[in-house]
Design a protein around this motif. Sequence first.
Motif, PDB file in Angstrom:
ATOM      1  N   GLU A 168      45.641  36.270  28.263  1.00 27.57           N
ATOM      2  CA  GLU A 168      45.205  37.373  28.300  1.00 27.57           C
ATOM      3  C   GLU A 168      43.896  37.856  28.552  1.00 27.57           C
ATOM      4  N   LEU A 169      43.058  37.252  28.062  1.00 27.85           N
ATOM      5  CA  LEU A 169      41.801  37.302  28.141  1.00 27.85           C
ATOM      6  C   LEU A 169      41.334  36.609  29.287  1.00 27.85           C
ATOM      7  N   ILE A 170      41.646  35.645  29.812  1.00 25.09           N
ATOM      8  CA  ILE A 170      41.617  34.712  30.797  1.00 25.09           C
ATOM      9  C   ILE A 170      41.999  35.808  31.949  1.00 25.09           C
ATOM     10  N   ARG A 171      42.959  36.254  31.849  1.00 25.02           N
ATOM     11  CA  ARG A 171      43.656  37.224  33.024  1.00 25.02           C
ATOM     12  C   ARG A 171      42.676  38.422  33.419  1.00 25.02           C
ATOM     13  N   LEU A 172      42.235  38.857  32.164  1.00 28.52           N
ATOM     14  CA  LEU A 172      41.246  40.140  32.240  1.00 28.52           C
ATOM     15  C   LEU A 172      39.992  39.823  32.972  1.00 28.52           C
ATOM     16  N   ARG A 173      39.547  38.629  32.494  1.00 23.35           N
ATOM     17  CA  ARG A 173      38.141  38.358  33.010  1.00 23.35           C
ATOM     18  C   ARG A 173      38.222  37.960  34.506  1.00 23.35           C
ATOM     19  N   PHE A 174      39.374  37.202  34.955  1.00 27.97           N
ATOM     20  CA  PHE A 174      39.470  36.872  36.430  1.00 27.97           C
ATOM     21  C   PHE A 174      39.555  38.004  37.112  1.00 27.97           C
ATOM     22  N   GLU A 175      40.235  39.207  36.769  1.00 28.13           N
ATOM     23  CA  GLU A 175      40.426  40.470  37.314  1.00 28.13           C
ATOM     24  C   GLU A 175      39.042  41.032  37.433  1.00 28.13           C
ATOM     25  N   GLU A 176      38.455  41.101  36.259  1.00 30.88           N
ATOM     26  CA  GLU A 176      37.011  41.760  36.201  1.00 30.88           C
ATOM     27  C   GLU A 176      35.951  40.966  37.159  1.00 30.88           C
ATOM     28  N   TRP A 177      36.183  39.871  37.264  1.00 28.19           N
ATOM     29  CA  TRP A 177      35.358  39.024  38.185  1.00 28.19           C
ATOM     30  C   TRP A 177      35.837  38.999  39.704  1.00 28.19           C
TER      31      TRP A 177
END
Length: 172
Positions: free
Chosen positions: A90-99
């Motif tokens: 979930e953290l990876i998904r959120l960061r990828f969206e944020e970036w």
Amino acid sequence: MSARTRIRERKATGISILVALQALACAFFLADLASDVMTDGIGLHLAIEMIAAIALLAAVVLGAMRVRGLITAARRDEAAVATAQGALGELIRLRFEEWQLTAAEADVALFALKGCDISEIARLRGSAAGTVRAQLAKVYSKAGVESRSGLIALFLEDLIALPDKSSRVLGG
């Protein structure tokens, strides 16, 4: 059920069977001891045999308790790892969206996080190594890092909770 879970369950079953066989042997020795005591009375030899049988019974009980504790701990650890994997995903998904990574950049970044080198990523994605290098450069730029280790460090920072200084001072 994962392969790791199946292996753990097979090992637990094997150890449980071993403990059951030990309990069966203990029951045999205790029955034999009781028969000998009824026939011959208690002598030095039977007193020593009784101590050995009681020690065996204690070892079987303690061994069974320990095995049960280890199985419970393994199941708890497996659940914790599954939870951590979900949180990391979930953290990876959120960061990828944020970036605002493109789908290709996200794939390349995920492979990089998993430890794949550029040639492996290129082979897995069916693309040229130069393309992967360019995509990784964009990922690093969007993430505000300069290297794969910097990218990994971003995720570790979010996952590793350092104790608050005030809680260390207060003993909490």
